[in-house]
Design a protein around this motif. Structure first.
Motif, PDB file in Angstrom:
ATOM      1  N   VAL A  91      38.505   4.709  21.347  1.00 26.50           N
ATOM      2  CA  VAL A  91      38.521   5.881  22.425  1.00 26.50           C
ATOM      3  C   VAL A  91      37.362   5.170  23.472  1.00 26.50           C
ATOM      4  CG1 VAL A  91      38.279   8.154  23.283  1.00 26.50           C
ATOM      5  CG2 VAL A  91      39.512   7.582  21.124  1.00 26.50           C
ATOM      6  N   GLN A  92      38.039   5.352  24.878  1.00 24.83           N
ATOM      7  CA  GLN A  92      36.874   4.897  25.754  1.00 24.83           C
ATOM      8  C   GLN A  92      36.600   5.971  26.551  1.00 24.83           C
ATOM      9  OE1 GLN A  92      39.749   2.442  25.551  1.00 24.83           O
ATOM     10  NE2 GLN A  92      38.744   1.809  23.656  1.00 24.83           N
ATOM     11  N   LEU A  93      35.367   6.265  27.053  1.00 22.64           N
ATOM     12  CA  LEU A  93      34.958   7.200  27.783  1.00 22.64           C
ATOM     13  C   LEU A  93      34.647   6.839  29.205  1.00 22.64           C
ATOM     14  CD1 LEU A  93      33.511   9.568  25.034  1.00 22.64           C
ATOM     15  CD2 LEU A  93      35.801   9.680  26.035  1.00 22.64           C
ATOM     16  N   GLN A  94      34.927   7.245  30.305  1.00 22.54           N
ATOM     17  CA  GLN A  94      34.303   6.948  31.641  1.00 22.54           C
ATOM     18  C   GLN A  94      33.759   7.940  32.357  1.00 22.54           C
ATOM     19  OE1 GLN A  94      34.276   3.779  32.918  1.00 22.54           O
ATOM     20  NE2 GLN A  94      32.853   4.620  34.353  1.00 22.54           N
ATOM     21  N   ALA A  95      32.659   8.242  32.438  1.00 24.20           N
ATOM     22  CA  ALA A  95      31.723   9.435  33.054  1.00 24.20           C
ATOM     23  C   ALA A  95      31.535   9.074  34.685  1.00 24.20           C
ATOM     24  CB  ALA A  95      30.500   9.780  32.444  1.00 24.20           C
ATOM     25  N   SER A  96      31.745   9.928  35.350  1.00 27.01           N
ATOM     26  CA  SER A  96      31.603  10.077  36.804  1.00 27.01           C
ATOM     27  C   SER A  96      31.308  11.349  37.559  1.00 27.01           C
ATOM     28  CB  SER A  96      32.772   9.404  37.642  1.00 27.01           C
ATOM     29  OG  SER A  96      34.034  10.559  37.318  1.00 27.01           O
ATOM     30  N   GLY A  97      30.802  11.327  38.607  1.00 32.14           N
ATOM     31  CA  GLY A  97      30.518  12.563  39.502  1.00 32.14           C
ATOM     32  C   GLY A  97      29.078  12.786  39.659  1.00 32.14           C
ATOM     33  N   GLY A  98      28.127  11.890  39.016  1.00 33.84           N
ATOM     34  CA  GLY A  98      26.764  12.361  39.145  1.00 33.84           C
ATOM     35  C   GLY A  98      26.398  11.958  40.893  1.00 33.84           C
ATOM     36  N   LEU A 114      22.859  12.694  43.764  1.00 36.25           N
ATOM     37  CA  LEU A 114      21.772  13.291  44.300  1.00 36.25           C
ATOM     38  C   LEU A 114      22.144  14.528  45.119  1.00 36.25           C
ATOM     39  CD1 LEU A 114      18.701  13.255  45.007  1.00 36.25           C
ATOM     40  CD2 LEU A 114      19.193  11.949  47.151  1.00 36.25           C
ATOM     41  N   VAL A 115      21.251  15.734  44.503  1.00 41.11           N
ATOM     42  CA  VAL A 115      21.563  17.124  45.087  1.00 41.11           C
ATOM     43  C   VAL A 115      20.417  17.974  45.259  1.00 41.11           C
ATOM     44  CG1 VAL A 115      22.226  17.995  42.934  1.00 41.11           C
ATOM     45  CG2 VAL A 115      23.157  19.037  44.825  1.00 41.11           C
ATOM     46  N   GLN A 116      20.421  18.805  46.251  1.00 43.97           N
ATOM     47  CA  GLN A 116      19.187  19.544  46.473  1.00 43.97           C
ATOM     48  C   GLN A 116      19.210  20.596  45.312  1.00 43.97           C
ATOM     49  OE1 GLN A 116      19.136  20.858  50.342  1.00 43.97           O
ATOM     50  NE2 GLN A 116      17.622  19.236  50.910  1.00 43.97           N
ATOM     51  N   ALA A 117      17.977  21.114  44.894  1.00 44.92           N
ATOM     52  CA  ALA A 117      17.810  22.331  43.815  1.00 44.92           C
ATOM     53  C   ALA A 117      18.736  23.491  44.603  1.00 44.92           C
ATOM     54  CB  ALA A 117      16.552  22.664  43.809  1.00 44.92           C
ATOM     55  N   GLY A 118      19.413  24.097  43.521  1.00 45.02           N
ATOM     56  CA  GLY A 118      20.366  25.254  44.092  1.00 45.02           C
ATOM     57  C   GLY A 118      21.879  24.837  44.482  1.00 45.02           C
ATOM     58  N   GLY A 119      21.868  23.462  44.305  1.00 44.01           N
ATOM     59  CA  GLY A 119      23.131  22.996  44.584  1.00 44.01           C
ATOM     60  C   GLY A 119      24.263  22.665  43.413  1.00 44.01           C
ATOM     61  N   SER A 120      25.346  22.379  43.546  1.00 47.26           N
ATOM     62  CA  SER A 120      26.253  21.921  42.597  1.00 47.26           C
ATOM     63  C   SER A 120      26.641  20.634  42.444  1.00 47.26           C
ATOM     64  CB  SER A 120      27.504  23.094  42.631  1.00 47.26           C
ATOM     65  OG  SER A 120      27.228  24.207  42.745  1.00 47.26           O
ATOM     66  N   LEU A 121      27.183  20.304  41.270  1.00 47.47           N
ATOM     67  CA  LEU A 121      28.234  18.981  40.967  1.00 47.47           C
ATOM     68  C   LEU A 121      28.978  19.150  40.070  1.00 47.47           C
ATOM     69  CD1 LEU A 121      25.211  16.212  40.945  1.00 47.47           C
ATOM     70  CD2 LEU A 121      26.898  16.312  42.582  1.00 47.47           C
ATOM     71  N   ARG A 122      30.126  18.419  39.885  1.00 49.20           N
ATOM     72  CA  ARG A 122      31.024  18.396  39.070  1.00 49.20           C
ATOM     73  C   ARG A 122      31.004  16.937  38.305  1.00 49.20           C
ATOM     74  NH1 ARG A 122      37.308  20.024  38.404  1.00 49.20           N
ATOM     75  NH2 ARG A 122      37.820  18.149  39.396  1.00 49.20           N
ATOM     76  N   LEU A 123      30.823  16.994  36.833  1.00 55.66           N
ATOM     77  CA  LEU A 123      31.085  15.583  36.350  1.00 55.66           C
ATOM     78  C   LEU A 123      32.360  15.635  35.709  1.00 55.66           C
ATOM     79  CD1 LEU A 123      27.481  15.515  34.607  1.00 55.66           C
ATOM     80  CD2 LEU A 123      28.142  14.849  36.942  1.00 55.66           C
ATOM     81  N   SER A 124      32.920  14.559  35.437  1.00 58.73           N
ATOM     82  CA  SER A 124      34.172  14.292  34.782  1.00 58.73           C
ATOM     83  C   SER A 124      34.073  13.035  33.890  1.00 58.73           C
ATOM     84  CB  SER A 124      35.264  13.621  35.998  1.00 58.73           C
ATOM     85  OG  SER A 124      35.465  14.803  36.939  1.00 58.73           O
ATOM     86  N   ASP A 136      40.985  19.346  30.517  1.00 52.16           N
ATOM     87  CA  ASP A 136      42.347  19.290  30.979  1.00 52.16           C
ATOM     88  C   ASP A 136      43.018  18.081  29.914  1.00 52.16           C
ATOM     89  OD1 ASP A 136      44.915  18.541  32.009  1.00 52.16           O
ATOM     90  OD2 ASP A 136      44.120  19.116  34.103  1.00 52.16           O
ATOM     91  N   ASN A 137      43.866  18.553  28.822  1.00 52.35           N
ATOM     92  CA  ASN A 137      44.308  17.861  27.903  1.00 52.35           C
ATOM     93  C   ASN A 137      45.320  16.844  28.398  1.00 52.35           C
ATOM     94  OD1 ASN A 137      42.530  18.526  25.797  1.00 52.35           O
ATOM     95  ND2 ASN A 137      43.979  20.206  25.136  1.00 52.35           N
ATOM     96  N   ALA A 138      46.012  17.391  29.498  1.00 49.68           N
ATOM     97  CA  ALA A 138      47.206  16.731  30.222  1.00 49.68           C
ATOM     98  C   ALA A 138      46.568  15.366  30.811  1.00 49.68           C
ATOM     99  CB  ALA A 138      47.934  17.373  31.077  1.00 49.68           C
ATOM    100  N   LYS A 139      45.442  15.290  31.265  1.00 51.28           N
ATOM    101  CA  LYS A 139      44.656  14.331  31.874  1.00 51.28           C
ATOM    102  C   LYS A 139      43.788  13.602  31.235  1.00 51.28           C
ATOM    103  CE  LYS A 139      45.171  16.218  36.530  1.00 51.28           C
ATOM    104  NZ  LYS A 139      44.422  16.849  37.874  1.00 51.28           N
ATOM    105  N   ASN A 140      43.484  13.982  29.935  1.00 44.69           N
ATOM    106  CA  ASN A 140      42.711  13.436  29.049  1.00 44.69           C
ATOM    107  C   ASN A 140      41.264  13.298  29.711  1.00 44.69           C
ATOM    108  OD1 ASN A 140      44.220  13.063  26.827  1.00 44.69           O
ATOM    109  ND2 ASN A 140      44.894  10.923  27.775  1.00 44.69           N
ATOM    110  N   THR A 141      40.800  14.430  30.231  1.00 44.37           N
ATOM    111  CA  THR A 141      39.655  14.787  30.835  1.00 44.37           C
ATOM    112  C   THR A 141      38.879  16.025  30.534  1.00 44.37           C
ATOM    113  OG1 THR A 141      40.509  13.274  32.914  1.00 44.37           O
ATOM    114  CG2 THR A 141      38.812  14.660  33.371  1.00 44.37           C
ATOM    115  N   VAL A 142      37.418  15.815  30.544  1.00 43.39           N
ATOM    116  CA  VAL A 142      36.542  16.771  30.405  1.00 43.39           C
ATOM    117  C   VAL A 142      35.654  17.008  31.635  1.00 43.39           C
ATOM    118  CG1 VAL A 142      34.421  17.951  29.123  1.00 43.39           C
ATOM    119  CG2 VAL A 142      36.700  16.687  27.993  1.00 43.39           C
ATOM    120  N   TYR A 143      35.331  18.120  31.755  1.00 43.81           N
ATOM    121  CA  TYR A 143      34.541  18.304  33.059  1.00 43.81           C
ATOM    122  C   TYR A 143      33.267  19.156  32.823  1.00 43.81           C
ATOM    123  CZ  TYR A 143      39.019  17.571  35.242  1.00 43.81           C
ATOM    124  OH  TYR A 143      40.244  16.864  35.618  1.00 43.81           O
ATOM    125  N   LEU A 144      32.231  19.029  33.561  1.00 50.44           N
ATOM    126  CA  LEU A 144      31.173  19.723  33.418  1.00 50.44           C
ATOM    127  C   LEU A 144      30.728  20.234  34.840  1.00 50.44           C
ATOM    128  CD1 LEU A 144      28.828  20.794  31.392  1.00 50.44           C
ATOM    129  CD2 LEU A 144      27.396  18.943  32.339  1.00 50.44           C
TER     130      LEU A 144
END
Length: 124
Positions: free
Chosen positions: A1-8, A10-20, A72-80
């Motif tokens: 199994v290979q895992l590829q993280a993305s989505g990081g 720079l954001v200001q305090a109070g902001g949002s990000l979504r990692l995949s 999302d199991n159909a996409k083999n992807t986990v989000y944060l």
């Protein structure tokens, strides 16, 4: 199994990000998935995990109410999804996987597969 993280980034305090975290190889919906993070000079710590069977989640106390793990199991992807980010959330975030759930889901040694990490920087 290979895992590829993305989505990081720079954001200001109070902001949002979504990692995949996209999984490839011998993937299946039977894998438990998790997110960990490591700040400079600190040990890698548990952030969130999601069960393969029913999608139940666990979150560290430090992120409860702000972060949400999903899959999302159909996409083999986990989000944060990370909201209300704080400077202390600054770290390299790693996704991890293991076949089937473990009661010690919060331990790094539980997981067999790791992604390369993605940097999250929160400015004050």
């Amino acid at each position: 199994v290979q895992l590829q993280a993305s989505g990081g980034g720079l954001v200001q305090a109070g902001g949002s990000l979504r990692l995949s975290c996209a999984a490839s190889g011998r993937t299946s919906s039977s894998y438990a998935m998790a997110w960990f993070r490591q700040a400079p000079g600190k040990e890698r710590e548990f952030v969130a995990a999601i069960r393969p069977s029913n999608g139940a989640t666990r979150h560290a106390d430090s992120v409860k109410g702000r972060f949400t793990v999903s899959r999302d199991n159909a996409k083999n992807t986990v989000y944060l999804q990370m909201n209300s980010l704080k400077p202390e959330d600054t770290a390299v975030y790693y996704c991890a996987a293991r076949l089937y759930w473990s009661v010690i889901y919060f331990e790094t040694s539980t997981y067999n597969y790791w992604g390369q990490g993605t940097q999250v920087t929160v400015s004050s």
